[in-house]
Structure formats: C-alpha cells, structure tokens
Design an enzyme around this catalytic site. Sequence first.
Site, PDB file in Angstrom:
ATOM      1  CB  SER A 137      -0.866  -0.009   1.257  1.00  0.00           C
ATOM      2  OG  SER A 137      -1.370   1.278   1.521  1.00  0.00           O
ATOM      3  CE1 TYR A 150      -3.593  -2.258   5.120  1.00  0.00           C
ATOM      4  CE2 TYR A 150      -3.325   0.082   4.607  1.00  0.00           C
ATOM      5  CZ  TYR A 150      -3.475  -1.231   4.190  1.00  0.00           C
ATOM      6  OH  TYR A 150      -3.491  -1.521   2.852  1.00  0.00           O
TER       7      TYR A 150
HETATM    8  N1  LIG Z   1      -8.727  -0.597  -0.835  1.00  0.00           N
HETATM    9  C1  LIG Z   1      -7.687   0.218  -0.704  1.00  0.00           C
HETATM   10  O1  LIG Z   1      -7.818   1.441  -0.588  1.00  0.00           O
HETATM   11  C2  LIG Z   1      -6.282  -0.353  -0.740  1.00  0.00           C
HETATM   12  C3  LIG Z   1      -5.202   0.516  -0.982  1.00  0.00           C
HETATM   13  C4  LIG Z   1      -3.901   0.014  -1.026  1.00  0.00           C
HETATM   14  C5  LIG Z   1      -3.696  -1.338  -0.815  1.00  0.00           C
HETATM   15  N2  LIG Z   1      -4.753  -2.164  -0.575  1.00  0.00           N
HETATM   16  C6  LIG Z   1      -4.483  -3.593  -0.366  1.00  0.00           C
HETATM   17  O2  LIG Z   1      -5.163  -4.338  -1.361  1.00  0.00           O
HETATM   18  C7  LIG Z   1      -5.498  -5.626  -0.861  1.00  0.00           C
HETATM   19  C8  LIG Z   1      -6.969  -5.931  -1.119  1.00  0.00           C
HETATM   20  O3  LIG Z   1      -7.767  -4.944  -0.545  1.00  0.00           O
HETATM   21  P1  LIG Z   1      -9.313  -4.746  -0.931  1.00  0.00           P
HETATM   22  O4  LIG Z   1      -9.544  -3.280  -1.003  1.00  0.00           O
HETATM   23  O5  LIG Z   1      -9.675  -5.612  -2.072  1.00  0.00           O
HETATM   24  O6  LIG Z   1     -10.009  -5.277   0.416  1.00  0.00           O
HETATM   25  P2  LIG Z   1     -11.319  -6.166   0.656  1.00  0.00           P
HETATM   26  O7  LIG Z   1     -12.338  -5.914  -0.393  1.00  0.00           O
HETATM   27  O8  LIG Z   1     -11.695  -5.953   2.089  1.00  0.00           O
HETATM   28  O9  LIG Z   1     -10.764  -7.659   0.481  1.00  0.00           O
HETATM   29  C9  LIG Z   1     -10.024  -8.294   1.493  1.00  0.00           C
HETATM   30  C10 LIG Z   1      -9.873  -9.753   1.132  1.00  0.00           C
HETATM   31  O10 LIG Z   1      -9.148 -10.419   2.179  1.00  0.00           O
HETATM   32  C11 LIG Z   1      -9.834 -11.635   2.489  1.00  0.00           C
HETATM   33  N3  LIG Z   1      -9.613 -12.013   3.875  1.00  0.00           N
HETATM   34  C12 LIG Z   1      -9.853 -11.261   4.987  1.00  0.00           C
HETATM   35  N4  LIG Z   1      -9.571 -11.980   6.092  1.00  0.00           N
HETATM   36  C13 LIG Z   1      -9.149 -13.206   5.660  1.00  0.00           C
HETATM   37  C14 LIG Z   1      -8.723 -14.389   6.322  1.00  0.00           C
HETATM   38  N5  LIG Z   1      -8.673 -14.473   7.670  1.00  0.00           N
HETATM   39  N6  LIG Z   1      -8.370 -15.461   5.574  1.00  0.00           N
HETATM   40  C15 LIG Z   1      -8.429 -15.416   4.232  1.00  0.00           C
HETATM   41  N7  LIG Z   1      -8.817 -14.321   3.548  1.00  0.00           N
HETATM   42  C16 LIG Z   1      -9.177 -13.235   4.253  1.00  0.00           C
HETATM   43  C17 LIG Z   1     -11.309 -11.304   2.245  1.00  0.00           C
HETATM   44  O11 LIG Z   1     -12.051 -12.475   1.967  1.00  0.00           O
HETATM   45  P3  LIG Z   1     -13.055 -13.238   2.970  1.00  0.00           P
HETATM   46  O12 LIG Z   1     -13.738 -12.218   3.791  1.00  0.00           O
HETATM   47  O13 LIG Z   1     -13.930 -13.998   2.016  1.00  0.00           O
HETATM   48  O14 LIG Z   1     -12.160 -14.164   3.736  1.00  0.00           O
HETATM   49  C18 LIG Z   1     -11.201 -10.471   0.971  1.00  0.00           C
HETATM   50  O15 LIG Z   1     -11.151 -11.318  -0.156  1.00  0.00           O
HETATM   51  C19 LIG Z   1      -5.096  -5.619   0.619  1.00  0.00           C
HETATM   52  O16 LIG Z   1      -3.817  -6.210   0.743  1.00  0.00           O
HETATM   53  C20 LIG Z   1      -4.992  -4.141   0.958  1.00  0.00           C
HETATM   54  O17 LIG Z   1      -4.087  -3.905   2.014  1.00  0.00           O
HETATM   55  C21 LIG Z   1      -6.043  -1.711  -0.532  1.00  0.00           C
END
Ligand SMILES: NC(=O)c1ccc[n+]([C@@H]2O[C@H](COP(=O)([O-])OP(=O)(O)OC[C@H]3O[C@@H](n4cnc5c(N)ncnc54)[C@H](OP(=O)(O)O)[C@@H]3O)[C@@H](O)[C@H]2O)c1
Length: 237
Positions: A137, A150
């Site tokens: 991130s 985070y």
């Molecule tokens: N959104 C942003 O602004 C942003 C910015 C920079 C970087 N990122 C990074 O991008 C990545 C994805 O983010 P996103 O925005 O797509 O978030 P998201 O929609 O909340 O997705 C999170 C994912 O993690 C899975 N997860 C959560 N707990 C888990 C567990 N205990 N075991 C297995 N899977 C688990 C969830 O699936 P289940 O609930 O089905 O398990 C879901 O598929 C992350 O690494 C985040 O740090 C996000």
Amino acid sequence: MEIKDKVMLITGASGGIGSAISKHLGDLGAKMVLTSRDQKELKKLSSEIPNSAVISGDLTQAKDAKRIVETTVEKFGRIDVLINCAARAMFAQVEQVNLEEYRSLLELNVVAPLQLMQLVIPQMRIQGGGTILNISSLSSKKYIPKIAGYASTKYALNALSLTARQELAKDDIVVSIIRPNIVDTDFGRHTPSSEPDALRHASDGSVLPHVLTTETVAKKVAELIQSGEPEVDILEN
Ligand SMILES: NC(=O)c1ccc[n+]([C@@H]2O[C@H](COP(=O)([O-])OP(=O)(O)OC[C@H]3O[C@@H](n4cnc5c(N)ncnc54)[C@H](OP(=O)(O)O)[C@@H]3O)[C@@H](O)[C@H]2O)c1
C-alpha cells in the site's frame, strides 16, 4: 513472465481488488486458483473465470494455508505465481491501537503472506522459477495519523518481499510489490475500527478524484508480472 496458461494462486480473491485482478488475469489466459474464507462468493467469481478453481480457507490458520498450497499443486501440478492480496485495515491513533486487533492484523497481513511465500518457494524452485507478487500500500511510504497500525504491517511486508527478492534471484524466483493509493473498495468497512468513506468519498457521496479503480490495480498487477520489476506505486487511474 508470460501470463497465458500460468497457474496463479491469489489470496483475497473475493475482495474488491482480488476479484478484479482474478478476472483480468483470467481474461489474459491464466489458470486462477481463488482463495478466501467466503466459498460462496468465490464460486460465483469462479463461474465468470474460465479455467479457475476455488480453495477456501482462513489464512490466519497455518493448516489452512498449507492445505491451500498443497491442493493447488495436486490439482494443477505447479504454482507459477503467488499473489498475496488478502489483508485488513485498522484506523486508530497509535496511543489507542487495540493490541488484540493489531496482533490479528499482523497474523493476516504479515504472517500469512510470509507463510505462503515459504510454502510456494520450494515448489517454484523445483519448477525452475516463479513469481511472488505482494499487494502492499502507498501508506507504507508515509506516516499518516490513524493509519500506523495498518501501514506498519505493509512496511513489514515490503521488507520481507524485497529482501526475499534478493535471496531468491539465484533460483529465478521474482518477488515484487505493488503499492496502490486508496482504491474504491469496501476495504475500510471490513475492520472493527472503520473510517472508510472519509478516505474515498466526498461529503456528497461522490468518489474522490485520487481514488483508484480496481481495474487500474488489476492492469498494473498484470504488467508487473510480465515485467518482473521490484516495485510499482499506483498514484492515478
Ligand atoms: N482498498 C484500498 O484502498 C487499498 C489501498 C492500497 C492497498 N490495498 C491492499 O489491497 C489488498 C486488497 O484490498 P481490498 O480493497 O480488495 O479489500 P477487501 O475488499 O476488504 O478484500 C479483502 C480480502 O481479504 C480476504 N480475507 C480477509 N480476512 C481473511 C482471512 N482471515 N483469511 C483469508 N482471507 C481473508 C477477504 O475475503 P473473505 O472475507 O472472504 O475471507 C477479501 O477477499 C489488501 O492487501 C490491501 O491492504 C487496498
């Protein structure tokens, strides 16, 4: 690395960014192995991606991570690419960080990707190489109030990834990180201490101009797998 016909294991596939990456790489001809805890959501996603498979599990459970990697190798015979995308956020001032919540964040955001790297490296070595791409991130290059809990997990992920890149170069295993700015997903809501819309939405509900689409991130991920560069920041659509 070329993408077509490669076996790619992606965590967090049910999430906003993970599902967009899975669809895009599937469109480019990859064989996608989709994992997260939500089997129903994964099956729905898999029905839209030819040559994809679902292996659900909780990555904070070491035995689940092991089973996910073993089942992928049993099913497809190899793992060309690991994409560590699963993570959760946390919003609190350092003084107020809930230690129990922080420990569970470290398990998911740092220990789980580290364990998966350790599980796939021997398999990639047998195959003669592979790619590991960890979703970091942009917050891991900054010091933003209430984001330290985070961001610190992503600082750790960067260090593990780019050090492993040097250690594994001799084995033709390429390790890279991608650092997106804020992306338009429900990420901020999937945490007990959420403060999502201040980061993504203006007071009238519109998406703020600096917010990235999931498709932008997915395209950059595909480019990074192809180029093998160490690190890429995504600042704009
Ligand atoms: N959104 C942003 O602004 C942003 C910015 C920079 C970087 N990122 C990074 O991008 C990545 C994805 O983010 P996103 O925005 O797509 O978030 P998201 O929609 O909340 O997705 C999170 C994912 O993690 C899975 N997860 C959560 N707990 C888990 C567990 N205990 N075991 C297995 N899977 C688990 C969830 O699936 P289940 O609930 O089905 O398990 C879901 O598929 C992350 O690494 C985040 O740090 C996000």
